[in-house]
Scaffold this active site. Structure first.
Site, PDB file in Angstrom:
ATOM      1  N   GLU A  65       0.862  -1.190   0.000  1.00  0.00           N
ATOM      2  CA  GLU A  65       0.000   0.000   0.000  1.00  0.00           C
ATOM      3  C   GLU A  65       0.890   1.228   0.000  1.00  0.00           C
ATOM      4  O   GLU A  65       2.087   1.128  -0.189  1.00  0.00           O
ATOM      5  CB  GLU A  65      -0.885  -0.006   1.246  1.00  0.00           C
ATOM      6  CG  GLU A  65      -2.074  -0.940   1.115  1.00  0.00           C
ATOM      7  CD  GLU A  65      -2.981  -0.843   2.340  1.00  0.00           C
ATOM      8  OE1 GLU A  65      -2.741  -0.001   3.202  1.00  0.00           O
ATOM      9  OE2 GLU A  65      -3.936  -1.631   2.406  1.00  0.00           O
ATOM     10  N   GLY A  66       0.317   2.377   0.244  1.00  0.00           N
ATOM     11  CA  GLY A  66       1.137   3.587   0.269  1.00  0.00           C
ATOM     12  C   GLY A  66       1.126   4.224  -1.098  1.00  0.00           C
ATOM     13  O   GLY A  66       1.539   5.348  -1.295  1.00  0.00           O
ATOM     14  N   CYS A  67       0.615   3.496  -2.082  1.00  0.00           N
ATOM     15  CA  CYS A  67       0.498   4.048  -3.424  1.00  0.00           C
ATOM     16  C   CYS A  67      -0.924   4.531  -3.614  1.00  0.00           C
ATOM     17  O   CYS A  67      -1.734   3.829  -4.214  1.00  0.00           O
ATOM     18  CB  CYS A  67       0.830   2.982  -4.454  1.00  0.00           C
ATOM     19  SG  CYS A  67       2.498   2.401  -4.274  1.00  0.00           S
ATOM     20  N   VAL A  68      -1.251   5.681  -3.041  1.00  0.00           N
ATOM     21  CA  VAL A  68      -2.629   6.163  -3.165  1.00  0.00           C
ATOM     22  C   VAL A  68      -2.674   7.592  -3.680  1.00  0.00           C
ATOM     23  O   VAL A  68      -1.704   8.289  -3.586  1.00  0.00           O
ATOM     24  CB  VAL A  68      -3.387   6.090  -1.827  1.00  0.00           C
ATOM     25  CG1 VAL A  68      -3.879   4.691  -1.585  1.00  0.00           C
ATOM     26  CG2 VAL A  68      -2.519   6.549  -0.692  1.00  0.00           C
TER      27      VAL A  68
END
Lengths: 101, 410
Positions: free
Chosen positions: A98-101
């Site tokens: 995650e962290g790719c938002v």
């Protein structure tokens, strides 16, 4: 028959069922990512990522890996060339970080 | 007398102060908001400054103008938060504030010094950020007289505040150089750690197509390791080099240092929270709004706005001894400037990626989703007025907190 044909993968090549992960699968996946041999350092990082995912429910980010293992970003890129966080996540049988938002 | 303390008077904190000033009984509660700066910046406006579309005056107003008079506004940096003791120490006169409830809204800041060689030789001379007023205005001065060359835009690492802003910058730069009759003299390069133009597959494919059309070169999977100032090149950890004449960087984004000092944050100083209730994982009277927390959604004002009502409702429930409701769905809504007075709108949440379709907005819309239109551009330009006059003051907005599938083509 390749070992990878016995498990289900999504379109980006990540395992869809983490239960299917084994060390042998990891070795095969690493080859697919251009890593011929998994060294002790590779395994240390893979173990860290799998443990971290049990606690948090998702694959760790690059910073979580460097902070958690004490391995520098540069060395990490040497071990898993190009995108280490994504590659380790794949080899460890976890989802895309995650962290790719 | 009980104390409701808000740390940070940016978009999130200011909205919470306005809402709570209506909700809490002044006989029973005092509300305090702390911030180290006097000036409120309309941060989405920074994007327009390098191209002379906005001037600094268009994006600044005194913070005090937006704080209700029954809220005490304290101008100070914060030294330490001790959530186990329910107290905060300010830097100003080491004053201690004991609180009953704490809202953390200390935001996200850029850290160019995290990348070797970045914040040194040539910083704000031919290497700029546009996430600060200083960076945006320095870049504006540079672009005014630039004769052309290779402009490289680089994202250092994810997550970043407003993940569409780098794309908007590229589209606006393409337009700006066209207008000045110098597009042929500028090579535009986008070096990103992502594997495409954006984080979500369908939007990434649409936006990637637009980069192509505009002749912008994408360098994917580029993880910057350091800047070689002698060569004027950015170098990745796997030693790819991209040379530049003008470097525009989106530096590492991190939460406030006081979060780190107080041992409340993760490896990027973001406060771990329940992503559906917005309550701290560790302390039940600590709540977080906006990009100070680690919720895996966009770090943007629209998200803080969508969090607001859910946060307030959950705090009020908690005050009555009720369980918080897991209602926040990660809703984000972004107007993407695409140049030539057009824009794209995307609307998404934790589970649903941006989809094409129509966005039904009573009184204003519908706006086209994931598709260029002039209305989307004017929607974005109108937003500055809405921000200053309605949003910050916690006024009614025609947006639902939770995302709707109405109008979307799944």
């Amino acid at each position: 028959m390749s070992l990878l044909e016995t498990v289900s993968l999504n379109e980006e090549g990540f395992l869809t069922n983490p239960e299917e992960w084994t060390k042998e699968i990891a070795v095969e996946m690493a080859k697919g990512e251009g890593i011929e041999d998994l060294s002790e350092d590779h395994w240390m990082i893979i173990d860290f990522c799998r443990e971290s995912a049990v606690d948090s429910g998702s694959a760790p980010t690059l910073r979580q890996i460097t902070k958690g293992t004490g391995i520098s970003t540069k060395v990490l890129f040497g071990l898993f060339p190009k995108g280490p966080a994504k590659k380790v996540a794949k080899i460890s049988g976890l989802g895309k970080p995650e962290g790719c938002v | 007398m009980k104390t409701f303390l808000i740390l940070g008077a940016g978009t999130g904190g200011t909205m919470v102060a306005n809402k709570m000033a209506h909700e809490l009984d002044p006989q029973e509660w005092r509300i305090i908001i702390v911030d180290k700066f006097e000036t409120h910046y309309y941060q989405p406006g920074f994007l327009f400054i390098p191209f002379g579309i906005y001037s600094p005056n268009d994006v600044i107003k005194p913070k005090r103008d937006f704080i209700p008079h029954n809220v005490e506004y304290v101008l100070s940096d914060i030294e330490l938060i001790e959530p186990d003791k329910n107290r905060v120490t300010l830097q100003k006169e080491n004053k201690i504030i004991n609180y009953d409830y704490l809202v953390v809204s200390t935001g996200t800041q850029i850290h160019p010094e995290e990348t070797e060689g970045m914040a040194e030789d040539g910083w704000h001379e031919n290497k700029f950020d546009f996430y600060t007023i200083e960076g945006a205005t320095a870049l504006s001065r540079f672009l005014k007289f630039w004769k052309g060359g290779r402009m490289v835009l680089n994202i250092t690492e994810m997550p970043i505040k407003c993940p569409v802003a780098p794309l908007e910058f590229l589209f606006l730069a393409d337009w700006f150089f066209h207008e000045r009759g110098m597009r042929d003299n500028v090579e535009i390069v986008f070096a990103t750690p992502l594997d495409g133009a954006f984080t979500k597959p369908r939007a990434s494919s649409v936006l990637g197509g637009m980069l192509d059309q505009k002749g912008i070169n994408l360098v994917p999977d580029f993880n910057i390791g350091w800047v070689d100032n002698d060569k004027q090149a950015i170098v990745s950890y796997d030693e790819q080099e991209v040379e530049y004449d003008l470097l525009v960087t989106i530096p590492t984004n991190m939460g406030a240092e006081v979060i780190d000092r107080s041992g409340m944050g993760d490896e990027l100083n973001y406060v771990p929270i329940d992503k559906h209730t917005l309550q701290s994982d560790k302390w039940e009277n600590v709540w977080v709004i906006g990009d100070a927390g680690n919720a895996p959604t966009s770090k943007a004002g629209s998200v803080a706005h969508f969090m607001l009502e859910i946060l307030i409702e959950n705090i009020l429930r908690h005050m009555e001894g009720l369980e918080p409701l897991p209602k926040f769905d990660g809703h984000a809504n972004c107007y993407i400037e695409s140049g030539f007075e057009k824009g794209i709108l995307i609307d998404f949440n934790y589970d649903v990626e941006p989809l094409p379709g129509k966005f039904p907005l009573p009184g204003f819309g519908p706006f086209s989703l994931l598709k260029e239109s002039a209305a989307n551009h004017w929607g974005k330009m109108a937003f500055r007025w809405i921000y200053w006059n309605i949003l910050l003051k916690g006024g009614e907005m025609p947006f639902e907190s939770q995302m709707t599938m109405a109008g979307k083509w799944a």
